[in-house]
Design a protein around this motif. Structure first.
Motif, PDB file in Angstrom:
ATOM      1  N   GLY A   1      -1.689 -11.949 -13.002  1.00 47.18           N
ATOM      2  CA  GLY A   1      -1.310 -10.704 -13.529  1.00 47.18           C
ATOM      3  C   GLY A   1      -2.314  -9.755 -13.894  1.00 47.18           C
ATOM      4  O   GLY A   1      -1.887  -8.723 -14.523  1.00 47.18           O
ATOM      5  N   CYS A   2      -3.642  -9.951 -13.663  1.00 49.62           N
ATOM      6  CA  CYS A   2      -4.605  -9.083 -14.180  1.00 49.62           C
ATOM      7  C   CYS A   2      -4.813  -7.889 -13.183  1.00 49.62           C
ATOM      8  O   CYS A   2      -5.606  -7.105 -13.426  1.00 49.62           O
ATOM      9  N   GLY A   3      -4.105  -7.841 -12.048  1.00 51.23           N
ATOM     10  CA  GLY A   3      -4.011  -6.258 -11.405  1.00 51.23           C
ATOM     11  C   GLY A   3      -5.071  -6.750 -10.013  1.00 51.23           C
ATOM     12  O   GLY A   3      -5.239  -5.811  -9.409  1.00 51.23           O
ATOM     13  N   LYS A   4      -5.331  -7.976  -9.667  1.00 51.54           N
ATOM     14  CA  LYS A   4      -5.906  -8.272  -8.426  1.00 51.54           C
ATOM     15  C   LYS A   4      -5.073  -7.568  -7.079  1.00 51.54           C
ATOM     16  O   LYS A   4      -5.406  -6.876  -6.498  1.00 51.54           O
ATOM     17  N   SER A   5      -3.733  -8.117  -6.924  1.00 51.07           N
ATOM     18  CA  SER A   5      -2.898  -7.432  -5.941  1.00 51.07           C
ATOM     19  C   SER A   5      -2.817  -6.059  -5.986  1.00 51.07           C
ATOM     20  O   SER A   5      -2.740  -5.240  -4.660  1.00 51.07           O
ATOM     21  N   THR A   6      -2.611  -5.376  -7.023  1.00 50.68           N
ATOM     22  CA  THR A   6      -2.487  -3.918  -7.348  1.00 50.68           C
ATOM     23  C   THR A   6      -3.936  -3.314  -6.612  1.00 50.68           C
ATOM     24  O   THR A   6      -3.795  -2.321  -6.212  1.00 50.68           O
TER      25      THR A   6
ATOM     26  N   LEU B   1      -5.954  -4.317  -4.418  1.00 47.61           N
ATOM     27  CA  LEU B   1      -5.911  -4.551  -3.084  1.00 47.61           C
ATOM     28  C   LEU B   1      -4.923  -3.255  -2.421  1.00 47.61           C
ATOM     29  O   LEU B   1      -5.175  -2.773  -1.547  1.00 47.61           O
ATOM     30  N   ARG B   2      -3.879  -3.146  -3.038  1.00 50.14           N
ATOM     31  CA  ARG B   2      -2.832  -2.276  -2.693  1.00 50.14           C
ATOM     32  C   ARG B   2      -3.532  -0.712  -2.778  1.00 50.14           C
ATOM     33  O   ARG B   2      -3.208   0.191  -1.872  1.00 50.14           O
ATOM     34  N   ILE B   3      -4.172  -0.429  -3.718  1.00 52.58           N
ATOM     35  CA  ILE B   3      -4.543   0.928  -4.028  1.00 52.58           C
ATOM     36  C   ILE B   3      -5.964   1.089  -2.692  1.00 52.58           C
ATOM     37  O   ILE B   3      -5.820   2.115  -2.085  1.00 52.58           O
TER      38      ILE B   3
ATOM     39  N   ALA C   1      -5.851  -0.362   0.056  1.00 56.77           N
ATOM     40  CA  ALA C   1      -4.938  -0.348   1.323  1.00 56.77           C
ATOM     41  C   ALA C   1      -4.330   0.984   1.586  1.00 56.77           C
ATOM     42  O   ALA C   1      -3.734   1.532   2.656  1.00 56.77           O
ATOM     43  N   GLY C   2      -4.174   1.854   0.309  1.00 58.80           N
ATOM     44  CA  GLY C   2      -3.321   3.082   0.581  1.00 58.80           C
ATOM     45  C   GLY C   2      -2.028   2.840   0.216  1.00 58.80           C
ATOM     46  O   GLY C   2      -1.357   3.619   0.470  1.00 58.80           O
ATOM     47  N   LEU C   3      -1.375   1.592  -0.024  1.00 64.38           N
ATOM     48  CA  LEU C   3      -0.200   1.516  -0.484  1.00 64.38           C
ATOM     49  C   LEU C   3       0.257   1.988  -1.848  1.00 64.38           C
ATOM     50  O   LEU C   3       1.360   2.406  -1.994  1.00 64.38           O
ATOM     51  N   ASP C   4      -0.698   2.207  -2.453  1.00 64.61           N
ATOM     52  CA  ASP C   4      -0.526   2.872  -3.942  1.00 64.61           C
ATOM     53  C   ASP C   4      -1.305   3.719  -4.260  1.00 64.61           C
ATOM     54  O   ASP C   4      -2.704   3.675  -4.329  1.00 64.61           O
ATOM     55  N   THR C   5      -0.563   4.999  -4.700  1.00 64.27           N
ATOM     56  CA  THR C   5      -1.549   5.973  -4.743  1.00 64.27           C
ATOM     57  C   THR C   5      -1.502   6.737  -6.266  1.00 64.27           C
ATOM     58  O   THR C   5      -2.101   7.804  -6.493  1.00 64.27           O
ATOM     59  N   SER C   6      -0.596   6.065  -6.926  1.00 62.10           N
ATOM     60  CA  SER C   6      -0.527   6.694  -8.324  1.00 62.10           C
ATOM     61  C   SER C   6      -1.393   5.966  -9.254  1.00 62.10           C
ATOM     62  O   SER C   6      -1.045   5.016  -9.996  1.00 62.10           O
ATOM     63  N   TYR C   7      -2.612   6.372  -9.283  1.00 63.63           N
ATOM     64  CA  TYR C   7      -3.618   5.829 -10.348  1.00 63.63           C
ATOM     65  C   TYR C   7      -4.508   7.115 -10.589  1.00 63.63           C
ATOM     66  O   TYR C   7      -4.663   7.962 -10.081  1.00 63.63           O
ATOM     67  N   ARG C   8      -5.526   6.676 -11.872  1.00 65.77           N
ATOM     68  CA  ARG C   8      -6.484   7.863 -11.945  1.00 65.77           C
ATOM     69  C   ARG C   8      -7.586   6.958 -11.558  1.00 65.77           C
ATOM     70  O   ARG C   8      -7.991   5.857 -11.892  1.00 65.77           O
ATOM     71  N   GLY C   9      -8.715   7.760 -10.948  1.00 63.96           N
ATOM     72  CA  GLY C   9      -9.645   7.182 -10.383  1.00 63.96           C
ATOM     73  C   GLY C   9     -10.252   7.860  -9.141  1.00 63.96           C
ATOM     74  O   GLY C   9      -9.645   9.022  -8.404  1.00 63.96           O
TER      75      GLY C   9
ATOM     76  N   LEU D   1      -8.488  -7.157   3.772  1.00 66.15           N
ATOM     77  CA  LEU D   1      -8.375  -7.396   2.432  1.00 66.15           C
ATOM     78  C   LEU D   1      -7.277  -8.751   2.623  1.00 66.15           C
ATOM     79  O   LEU D   1      -6.392  -8.739   3.215  1.00 66.15           O
ATOM     80  N   LEU D   2      -7.660  -9.532   1.749  1.00 62.67           N
ATOM     81  CA  LEU D   2      -6.713 -10.891   1.653  1.00 62.67           C
ATOM     82  C   LEU D   2      -6.394 -11.236   0.464  1.00 62.67           C
ATOM     83  O   LEU D   2      -7.052 -11.471  -0.419  1.00 62.67           O
ATOM     84  N   ASP D   3      -4.955 -11.413   0.251  1.00 63.03           N
ATOM     85  CA  ASP D   3      -4.402 -11.748  -0.941  1.00 63.03           C
ATOM     86  C   ASP D   3      -3.815 -13.000  -1.176  1.00 63.03           C
ATOM     87  O   ASP D   3      -2.994 -13.411  -0.513  1.00 63.03           O
ATOM     88  N   GLU D   4      -4.914 -14.038  -1.767  1.00 57.84           N
ATOM     89  CA  GLU D   4      -4.466 -15.431  -1.621  1.00 57.84           C
ATOM     90  C   GLU D   4      -3.992 -16.056  -0.472  1.00 57.84           C
ATOM     91  O   GLU D   4      -3.144 -16.595  -0.379  1.00 57.84           O
ATOM     92  N   PRO D   5      -4.813 -15.966   0.557  1.00 63.47           N
ATOM     93  CA  PRO D   5      -4.284 -16.133   1.929  1.00 63.47           C
ATOM     94  C   PRO D   5      -4.065 -17.777   2.257  1.00 63.47           C
ATOM     95  O   PRO D   5      -3.112 -17.983   2.904  1.00 63.47           O
ATOM     96  N   PHE D   6      -4.800 -18.458   1.240  1.00 62.81           N
ATOM     97  CA  PHE D   6      -4.616 -19.994   1.881  1.00 62.81           C
ATOM     98  C   PHE D   6      -3.840 -20.587   0.502  1.00 62.81           C
ATOM     99  O   PHE D   6      -4.120 -21.779   0.742  1.00 62.81           O
ATOM    100  N   SER D   7      -3.180 -19.894  -0.252  1.00 62.19           N
ATOM    101  CA  SER D   7      -2.562 -20.629  -1.305  1.00 62.19           C
ATOM    102  C   SER D   7      -1.253 -21.635  -0.847  1.00 62.19           C
ATOM    103  O   SER D   7      -0.996 -22.465  -1.769  1.00 62.19           O
TER     104      SER D   7
END
Ligand SMILES: Nc1ncnc2c1ncn2[C@@H]1O[C@H](COP(=O)(O)OP(=O)(O)OP(=O)(O)O)[C@@H](O)[C@H]1O
Ligand SMILES: [Mg+2]
Lengths: 272, 276
Positions: free
Chosen positions: A41-46, A48-50, A52-60, A151-157
């Motif tokens: 929940g600390c924002g790792k997937s978020t 990666l999404r930024i 990858a261009g999947l999430d564009t609503s952030y400041r930075g 980008l790999l999000d917990e690929p081997f979990s």
């Protein structure tokens, strides 16, 4: 400091009233292998999404090869946290999704499927796969594309320990072969250290960087290399500093004999 | 890999076992109708019901044979099927095009969907007098009515199917650089296909219903005409034969669609394959 592949600065990312990420800044050079570890929940997937261009609503300000991320670029590939196979395509068609239907006979598909242990399942549909098998197909699909940044999000979990090691080595060999840069999210500190040149440790609420561990062990690496164990302990210390709500095991770890340490390490991996 | 080599022979054995199960289920399904037919024959022969009002099955077979023998039955079936086919194809085709436009674009939805929702609220048979006024009593009003009947279920289901496509799969398309019509063709359409088939099957059965409505009102050929003719000449056997033939045609055409559905949608992880 300027990095030639990725320069990321996320000042703030909110979901409604909740600030999920605050002042996260890091960069990646071409050919590097970097891991992100941090509590759930600390924002790792978020992050990666930024990228990858999947999430564009952030400041930075995020730049990939000096351009802002954009979803449809072929430069960036993403292996999602869930397999996300297309249920109407066979395993081979999923792996070769990039090429469309004609791709399913591509020899590289056959090779990758054999390498992830699914050589006999090329014509199966996703509904016929177990969770771990589906995840392996997703990995093969991610590797097939050969983007410059994967980008790999917990690929081997979702795979067993033995398969996990094989997939880790497959990932290293494919990335090495194509010069792919990897940014990998994992909960397994051992995996992060074994695979990466650098491990970036995040703390939560809001997600921020609590530190970075550089893993300078030479490649190919021996999993029993004591240097790796030392780096692993450093990562764990950083993790504990950033997460107060879990039991602080780092104190015990430092004092414990090596055998003990292995046991504690694995139980801690599970906890984070 | 050692873990992957098991399935082949087991899978074949299992599937043949399933086939036999299917056969048993199919014959099971015939038990009730067969019992009803026998009871019907017995009731009429026993004199409890007048054979004038309810001709026994044996008489229906004779009527059917007569109609088939002089070729009129085939003519009625031909003309009715053709009307359904044309009306259904036009209606479903329009619904797919309009449904895709409405499902994929919010602007088209805002523009068109309220109109279609309003039109849908009209009980479709209320169109009949208007269609007769405008289009005369030829083929045009009949086909138009069937088109209206086929359009709405296909439209509604297809729009819902497109709008409900899993965001996670659309993101996969995005990651692979798909935009515009390629995203539609490779993600939206296949994902909405199950809904489309639900709509097509409903649309087809409504097409048959509207065919009968159209032919009952104004026709000189077709199965609906046979119904009217039977009523006017007081021949219940003609009416019953027409009903049976309509039922069969509806069933056969639905089975064709279903066969197509099973072929195209074999990938679905549906609950349908439940054991008997
Ligand atoms: N679509 C969303 N809407 C609202 N909140 C969200 C959404 N996605 C994520 N969040 C919130 O953002 C935070 C970070 O989520 P994220 O998925 O990035 O975590 P994570 O670090 O990947 O966790 P995990 O290790 O469990 O996968 C979480 O607190 C979550 O509640
Ligand atoms: Mg995550």
């Amino acid at each position: 400091m300027s990095h030639n592949l990725l320069d990321l600065m996320v000042a703030a990312k909110d979901f409604e009233a909740l600030r999920v990420i605050k002042n996260v800044r890091f960069g990646i050079d071409s050919g590097e292998i970097v891991s992100l570890v941090g509590p759930s929940g600390c924002g790792k997937s978020t992050l990666l999404r930024i990228i990858a261009g999947l999430d564009t609503s952030y400041r930075g300000d995020v730049r990939i090869k000096d351009e802002p991320p954009h979803l449809h670029s072929r430069d960036v590939g993403l292996i999602f946290q869930e397999p996300r196979l297309l249920p109407w395509l066979t395993v081979a068609e999923n792996v070769a999704f990039e090429l469309g239907r004609k791709g399913r006979h591509d020899p590289y598909v056959t090779q990758l499927l054999a390498e992830v242990g699914l050589g006999d399942f090329a014509t199966a549909y996703p509904k016929q796969l177990s969770g771990g098998m589906a995840q392996r197909v997703a990995i093969a699909r991610g590797l097939f594309t050969q983007p410059s940044l994967l980008l790999l999000d917990e690929p081997f979990s979702a795979v067993d320990a033995f398969t996990r090691r094989r997939l880790q080595d497959l990932l290293l060999s494919v990335a090495g072969h194509h010069g792919t840069t990897l940014l990998l999210v994992t909960h397994d500190v051992n995996e992060a250290v074994y695979l990466s040149d650098r491990v970036i440790v995040l703390a939560d609420r809001p997600g921020r960087i609590s530190g970075q561990v550089i893993v300078d062990a030479r490649r190919p690496r021996d999993r029993r290399n004591p240097q790796l164990a030392k780096r692993e302990a450093e990562v764990l210390t950083l993790l504990n500093d950033g997460t107060n709500q879990f039991f602080d095991l780092s104190y015990h770890l430092a004092a414990a004999p090596p055998r003990w340490q292995a046991i504690r390490l694995s139980s801690l991996n599970f906890a984070i | 890999m050692s873990e992957v080599s098991v399935p082949a022979s087991g899978a074949i054995a299992a599937s043949s076992r399933l086939d036999r199960g299917g056969l048993i289920r199919r014959t099971e399904g015939l038990l009730v109708p067969a019992a009803l037919v026998i009871a019907w024959e017995a009731v009429v022969r026993g004199g409890w019901v007048s054979s004038h009002l309810l001709p026994p099955p044996s008489e229906l077979v004779t009527t059917l044979a007569d109609l088939a023998g002089n070729g009129t039955l085939l003519e009625h079936i031909g003309i009715s099927s053709l009307r359904v086919l044309i009306g259904f194809l036009i209606g479903a085709g329009l619904a797919v095009v309009v449904g895709a436009a409405v499902g994929l674009s919010r602007r088209t939805e805002a523009l068109l969907d309220p109109t279609f929702q309003a039109l849908r609220a009209i009980p479709s048979l209320a169109w009949v007098p208007l269609l007769l006024l405008w289009l005369g009593i030829d083929e045009a009003p009949k086909i138009t009515l069937i088109t209206i009947g086929a359009f709405f279920p296909v439209y509604l289901n297809f729009v819902a199917g497109i709008q409900k496509v899993d965001r996670k799969l659309v993101e996969v398309g995005g990651i692979y650089g798909l935009t515009g019509y390629r995203l539609i063709a490779r993600i939206f359409l296949p994902a909405a296909l199950p809904n489309l088939f639900t709509g097509l099957r409903t649309g087809l059965s409504l097409s048959w219903m509207f065919l009968v409505a159209a032919e009952l009102i104004a026709a000189s050929r077709g199965l609906g005409y046979l119904l009217t003719d039977g009523r006017e000449t007081g021949r219940a056997d003609l009416v019953l034969v027409a009903i049976v033939v309509l039922a069969l045609l509806g069933k056969i055409s639905d089975s064709l669609l279903r066969w197509l559905e099973d072929r195209l949608l074999g990938w679905r992880d549906a609950f349908d394959s439940r054991p008997s």
